[in-house]
Design an enzyme around this catalytic site. Sequence first.
Site, PDB file in Angstrom:
ATOM      1  N   TRP A   1       0.824  -1.206   0.000  1.00 34.68           N
ATOM      2  CA  TRP A   1       0.000   0.000   0.000  1.00 34.68           C
ATOM      3  C   TRP A   1       0.858   1.257   0.000  1.00 34.68           C
ATOM      4  CZ3 TRP A   1      -1.394   3.030   4.747  1.00 34.68           C
ATOM      5  CH2 TRP A   1      -0.456   2.839   5.765  1.00 34.68           C
ATOM      6  N   ASP A   2       2.155   1.074   0.293  1.00 31.15           N
ATOM      7  CA  ASP A   2       3.074   2.206   0.351  1.00 31.15           C
ATOM      8  C   ASP A   2       2.984   3.074  -0.895  1.00 31.15           C
ATOM      9  OD1 ASP A   2       3.787   0.371   2.269  1.00 31.15           O
ATOM     10  OD2 ASP A   2       5.942   0.519   1.934  1.00 31.15           O
TER      11      ASP A   2
ATOM     12  N   GLU B   1       0.924  -2.406  12.657  1.00 32.90           N
ATOM     13  CA  GLU B   1       1.128  -3.854  12.664  1.00 32.90           C
ATOM     14  C   GLU B   1       1.483  -4.407  14.037  1.00 32.90           C
ATOM     15  OE1 GLU B   1       3.918  -4.581   9.530  1.00 32.90           O
ATOM     16  OE2 GLU B   1       2.485  -4.006   7.968  1.00 32.90           O
TER      17      GLU B   1
ATOM     18  N   LYS C   1       3.341   0.527  16.050  1.00 30.95           N
ATOM     19  CA  LYS C   1       4.533   0.509  15.209  1.00 30.95           C
ATOM     20  C   LYS C   1       4.630   1.779  14.379  1.00 30.95           C
ATOM     21  CE  LYS C   1       6.663  -2.202  11.483  1.00 30.95           C
ATOM     22  NZ  LYS C   1       6.448  -3.287  10.486  1.00 30.95           N
ATOM     23  N   GLN C   2       3.470   2.305  13.985  1.00 28.32           N
ATOM     24  CA  GLN C   2       3.447   3.427  13.051  1.00 28.32           C
ATOM     25  C   GLN C   2       2.116   4.180  13.159  1.00 28.32           C
ATOM     26  OE1 GLN C   2       3.570   0.008  10.338  1.00 28.32           O
ATOM     27  NE2 GLN C   2       2.632   1.383   8.860  1.00 28.32           N
TER      28      GLN C   2
END
Length: 767
Positions: A351-352, A479, A591-592
Amino acid sequence: MSWVIRSDATDLETLLLEESLFFNGNGYLGVRGNLEEGFPEGETSIRGTYINGFYDDVPLTYGEKLHGFPDSQQKQLNIMDIQSVDLWVGENGNQEKVSLWTGEVLDYSRELDMKNGITVRKLHWRSSNGHELLVTFKRLASMTHPSLFMQYITLEPTNGTVPVTVVSRLEGDVVNHIDTTDPRVASGHAKRLLVWDASLTNSGMSTVEVETYTSGLRAKAASSIDIKLTGAESSSAVDATGITTTASFVLSETTTIDKRTFLTDSRKDSVSAEHQENLIDKPPEYFFEKQTAYMRDFWKTADIQIEGDDQLQEGIRFNMYHLLQSAGRDAQSNISAKGLSGEGYEGHYFWDTEIYMLPLFIMTQPNIAKNLLLYRYGILNGARQRAKEMGHTQGALFPWRTISGSECSAFFPAGSAQYHISADIAYSFVQYYLATGDTDFMIHYGTELLLETARLWMDTGHFDANGRFRVDAVTGPDEYTCVVNNNYYTNVMAKYNLDWAVKMAKLVKRKAPEEWSHLKQTLAFSESELVAFAEAAEHMYLPVDEALQINPQDDSFLQKGIWNLAATPDDQFPLLLHYHPLTLYRYQVCKQADTVLAHFLLEDEQSEEVMRNSYQYYEQVTTFDSSLSFCIFSMMAARFGNLDKAYHYFIDTVRMDLDNTHGNTKDGLHMANMGGTWLSIVSGFAGMRIKEDGLFFRPQLPEQWDRYTFHMQYQGRQLDIDVTGRFFKVTLLNGAPLSFNVWDQTYTAEQNKPVHIPIGTKTLSEK
C-alpha cells in the site's frame, strides 16, 4: 546547490551501504552501486541487477496451513551480474588487479549526480611496481532507453605507459541475498534461475539468457564493449553460465571503455536486436545528453528548493531522485518497498505506493502516476479472486504484498487482514482524478475499481443492532495491533471508498451512458447497490471516546495496558525483532501512524479538537519502528501549528537512508519514507490538500529556513509555489485561471501574474 551526493569512504561496511545509495535505475531496470571490481573474496556484497516486476514463484511452507493461506509467493530476482569490469596492470605473470585493496590508493571518491542522472567514481591508483593511472567510472540507467545500462570508463596514465588488461564478464549464475535474522529480508530460495543460453551474436555482442524455475519468465542481457584504442586486442570466451571478454593493450594516452548492456524480459520485449544495434552506434555523448535533458525536464516540474539548510536540500533531492529511478512506467509494474535498489521485502508492492509515493507523481508527473494506477487496474481480476479465496461472495480484495497480483503474505494478521489496502487504492484513484480532472480514465478504469472495492466493504461489514455499519476482524496500518474490530483508519477509508463509488457511478451514468450500461452488464451490477453503498457510508461506525475526546484506534485498543516505551532498552527496538507478536498485541503500542494517518488523509471527518487530541495521544504510544511514521507525525504537527516538532520529525524523515538511521539501508532504500519527505514539505509545511471542492493550502515556514519553493501540476496547469516568512506566492505558468484556497480565503491566479498572499506567522492554532 546540493545536486551531488559525494563520498570518499573505502571501508567495507560503508561501501555495502552505498550499494543502495548509489544505485542506478529507470523504472524498468535497477543496478546496485556495486564496485566493478567487486569486494575482496569472502566479504559481503549484495551484488544485484533487477527488472521491475521480474519474479519467480517460490513455495510457502506452514506448520499448519489453513484455508485461504497462499501456497506460494512471488520473489523479485537478481537476474544477472552485468557490472563486472576488472582492470589488471602489469605484464603477464606479474599483474595486479586495480582495486581499493591492492596497490596504493592515492585518491578515491564517488558521486551521485542527481542533476544529470549519473553516478561517477574516481580512483587514482598506483601498482606495487609503480604503474599509476586515474580511472573514472561513469554509469547511467537510461531514462530515455529503458533497457540500457551503460558503464563508461576512462583510463588516464599519469607517469608513463601502463600495460593494461581489461576483463569484462556477463554472468548468469547469480543468487539472491538472504538473511535469516531479519524478517524484512528473504530467508530462503536464493537460487531461482537457470542459465538458458550464453552465446555471441554475429556482431560480437555477448548475450546471456536466464529462465526462472517456476514462473517460466525469461530475462536476457546483451552486452557490447568498445575500447577506444588502436591496437587493442580482444577476445571472448563462452562458458556454461556466461561470457568473458578480455582485451590487452599498453596505455600511453587517455582511453575510454564503453560497455553497454541491454536488458529485456519475456513479459515485454522492450528493445529489438535491430534497435540494440542502432543504439550501439550512438556515441556515448548521445546518452549522457539525453539523460541530462530528461532530468532537466523532471526537475523543472518537480524540484523542491530549501533555503537555509543544505543537508536537508541534499536529502529531499536524493529521495525524489531515487523515487523516479524506481517508479514503473509500463502499467505492468509498480514501486516496491525498496524500489529497484535492493532485495528487502523481496521486491513486493504494498500500500506504500498509493499512500506515500503516488502523491509526488500525481502532482508532478501525472503520466507516471497514471501507469502506476493502471498496474493496479491490471491486477483487479486477481483481487476479485483473492476476495473469493477469503470467503467473500463479491468485491475485490487487493493482496497485501504482491508482484503479479496474487497474495504473497504468509503472515495473515499483519498481511491479508490489512483490508484497508483496497480502500487505499480506491483513495489514490480518486486523488488522481481530483488532481488531473482525467474523467476519461475514471470512466474506463477507475469507476470499475471503485465499485468492486466498495462491494468488498458491503460483504465484509455489517449493520449492528444500533444501525451502525461495522467492519470487524481486520488490521489497520499499525502492525503491532492486529485482527481487531472497527479499526478507525479502515472504517473511515472504507467510507470514502463507498461515497466515491456512488459519485463516480453517477458521473459515468451522466457522461458516458453507454459505458455505464456496459459496466453494469459486465459486473452484473444493480443500481440498488449504490443505495446500499450510500447507506453504509452514512452510518459507518467512527467512534469518539467521550472521556479522552479521541478516535479509538479500534474497539479494544484503549482497554489495553500501555507499553512502557521509556523503560524499553534501546537495543530492543524495533520491537518486532525482539518480542512475540502476541506480546505486542496485548498493549497500547503502535509501530506506526494509524488513526493519525487517517486524520491526515481525511481531515474533514473529525473535529479539530478530536484530531489534535488523537495526535497527542497516539504520539506517546508510537515506537516509530516503521519508516512510514515520521512524515505523518511531521505533517500533522504542522497541521496543528507546532512547527518545531514538525521540523524535527522532518529531519528524521529526510535523511533516513543517507544517514542509515534504521540500520538496514544496505537491503534497499525506504521508498515510502522518501515519498513522505515530499509530502512533509508540500502537504506538511505548505499544508496542501486536494479535495472535491478544490485546492487548499495552509502555508507555514519553519524558523530554521529562509524560504522554500516547489512545483506542482493541477488539472493541466503548472504552478510554482514560493513560501517565505512574509508571503505565499503562487505563479500560474500555463492554463486557465485557477481559484484556490489559502487559510480559508479564496484567491485566483492568472497566467504569469503571481499572487502574493501575506501569511506572516499565522498558523492553524491561531485561527
